[in-house]
Design a protein around this motif. Structure first.
Motif, short mmCIF file in Angstrom:
data_model
loop_
_atom_site.label_atom_id
_atom_site.label_comp_id
_atom_site.label_asym_id
_atom_site.label_seq_id
_atom_site.Cartn_x
_atom_site.Cartn_y
_atom_site.Cartn_z
N GLY A 37 -45.45 -22.80 10.64
CA GLY A 37 -46.29 -23.97 10.55
C GLY A 37 -45.70 -25.08 9.73
O GLY A 37 -44.63 -24.95 9.13
N GLU A 38 -46.41 -26.18 9.71
CA GLU A 38 -46.00 -27.35 8.96
C GLU A 38 -47.23 -28.01 8.34
O GLU A 38 -48.30 -28.02 8.93
CB GLU A 38 -45.29 -28.36 9.86
CG GLU A 38 -44.88 -29.62 9.13
CD GLU A 38 -44.27 -30.68 10.03
OE1 GLU A 38 -43.97 -31.75 9.50
OE2 GLU A 38 -44.15 -30.46 11.24
N ILE A 39 -47.01 -28.57 7.17
CA ILE A 39 -48.05 -29.35 6.51
C ILE A 39 -47.54 -30.77 6.42
O ILE A 39 -46.44 -31.02 5.90
CB ILE A 39 -48.35 -28.80 5.10
CG1 ILE A 39 -48.83 -27.36 5.20
CG2 ILE A 39 -49.37 -29.68 4.39
CD1 ILE A 39 -48.88 -26.65 3.89
N ASP A 40 -48.33 -31.71 6.92
CA ASP A 40 -47.89 -33.11 6.93
C ASP A 40 -47.70 -33.64 5.51
O ASP A 40 -46.66 -34.20 5.19
CB ASP A 40 -48.89 -33.99 7.69
CG ASP A 40 -48.94 -33.64 9.17
OD1 ASP A 40 -47.89 -33.25 9.73
OD2 ASP A 40 -50.03 -33.72 9.76
N PHE A 51 -53.78 -29.83 0.94
CA PHE A 51 -52.91 -29.76 2.11
C PHE A 51 -53.56 -30.64 3.18
O PHE A 51 -54.71 -30.41 3.57
CB PHE A 51 -52.79 -28.31 2.59
CG PHE A 51 -52.19 -27.42 1.54
CD1 PHE A 51 -50.82 -27.42 1.30
CD2 PHE A 51 -52.99 -26.59 0.76
CE1 PHE A 51 -50.26 -26.61 0.33
CE2 PHE A 51 -52.44 -25.77 -0.22
CZ PHE A 51 -51.07 -25.79 -0.44
N GLU A 53 -53.60 -32.53 6.88
CA GLU A 53 -53.17 -32.66 8.26
C GLU A 53 -53.51 -34.08 8.71
O GLU A 53 -54.65 -34.52 8.57
CB GLU A 53 -53.89 -31.63 9.14
CG GLU A 53 -53.62 -31.78 10.62
CD GLU A 53 -52.17 -31.47 11.02
OE1 GLU A 53 -51.82 -31.80 12.17
OE2 GLU A 53 -51.41 -30.92 10.21
N ILE A 69 -58.55 -30.37 14.92
CA ILE A 69 -57.69 -29.25 14.53
C ILE A 69 -58.21 -27.97 15.18
O ILE A 69 -59.26 -27.46 14.83
CB ILE A 69 -57.67 -29.08 12.99
CG1 ILE A 69 -57.36 -30.41 12.30
CG2 ILE A 69 -56.68 -28.00 12.59
CD1 ILE A 69 -56.04 -31.01 12.68
N LYS A 73 -53.86 -24.25 15.22
CA LYS A 73 -53.27 -25.21 14.29
C LYS A 73 -53.72 -24.90 12.87
O LYS A 73 -52.91 -24.95 11.93
CB LYS A 73 -53.66 -26.64 14.68
CG LYS A 73 -53.05 -27.71 13.80
CD LYS A 73 -51.54 -27.71 13.91
CE LYS A 73 -50.96 -28.86 13.12
NZ LYS A 73 -49.50 -28.87 13.13
N LYS A 74 -54.98 -24.55 12.69
CA LYS A 74 -55.46 -24.15 11.36
C LYS A 74 -54.67 -22.97 10.85
O LYS A 74 -54.26 -22.94 9.69
CB LYS A 74 -56.95 -23.78 11.41
CG LYS A 74 -57.88 -24.94 11.53
CD LYS A 74 -59.31 -24.44 11.57
CE LYS A 74 -60.26 -25.55 11.95
NZ LYS A 74 -61.63 -25.08 12.09
N SER A 76 -51.64 -22.05 11.58
CA SER A 76 -50.26 -22.43 11.19
C SER A 76 -50.25 -23.23 9.90
O SER A 76 -49.35 -23.06 9.07
CB SER A 76 -49.56 -23.18 12.33
OG SER A 76 -50.12 -24.45 12.53
N ILE A 77 -51.26 -24.07 9.68
CA ILE A 77 -51.36 -24.83 8.42
C ILE A 77 -51.60 -23.86 7.26
O ILE A 77 -50.99 -23.99 6.19
CB ILE A 77 -52.49 -25.88 8.51
CG1 ILE A 77 -52.14 -26.96 9.53
CG2 ILE A 77 -52.76 -26.50 7.14
CD1 ILE A 77 -53.30 -27.87 9.88
N PHE A 97 -58.09 -28.01 2.14
CA PHE A 97 -57.47 -28.49 3.36
C PHE A 97 -58.24 -29.70 3.87
O PHE A 97 -59.43 -29.60 4.17
CB PHE A 97 -57.45 -27.38 4.42
CG PHE A 97 -56.60 -26.22 4.00
CD1 PHE A 97 -55.28 -26.14 4.38
CD2 PHE A 97 -57.12 -25.22 3.19
CE1 PHE A 97 -54.49 -25.07 3.98
CE2 PHE A 97 -56.34 -24.16 2.78
CZ PHE A 97 -55.01 -24.08 3.18
#
Length: 124
Positions: A37-40, A51, A53, A69, A73-74, A76-77, A97
């Motif tokens: 995952g990735e956090i913006d 965190f 998104e 979301i 996606k949740k 992966s975050i 989040f």
């Protein structure tokens, strides 16, 4: 088309960063990646590590930020957030989040909707 989408995302993250800083947040990381995952944006405000998104739209969107979301996606975050905490040896901060949506219309200022604590995670 892919380049346009990428540039829209980069622009949205920059807008989100400026917005959060104006609201008193300190940005501590951008585009943090784990294997799943990735956090913006990772930000700090008061006693919270946040965190974020970012969702950037170039059209009118009638969905709420929370509905932007999906479950996958949740997940992966959350994975990336747990990895961020592990790598940085953070275990004494509250985390949350947030979802920040930006809707752009040609010729006008972007509309920003910031949903704090958009979803809860136990054991984060």
């Amino acid at each position: 088309m892919a380049m346009r989408s990428y540039l829209l995302g980069v622009s949205g993250e920059a807008t989100a960063e400026r917005y959060l800083q104006a609201k008193g947040y300190s940005i501590v990381a951008k585009n943090f990646r784990s294997q799943q995952g990735e956090i913006d944006l990772v930000a700090r405000k008061d006693e919270f590590l946040v965190f974020v998104e970012v969702k950037n739209y170039s059209f009118s969107n009638y969905r709420s930020p929370a509905s932007a979301i999906r479950k996958s996606k949740k997940e992966s975050i959350i994975h990336a957030a747990r990895y961020y905490l592990f790598v940085n040896r953070i275990n004494d901060l509250n985390c949350r989040f947030d979802v920040l949506t930006i809707t752009r219309r040609q010729g006008s200022e972007p509309v920003i909707d910031h949903l704090e604590n958009a979803f809860e995670v136990f054991g984060c």
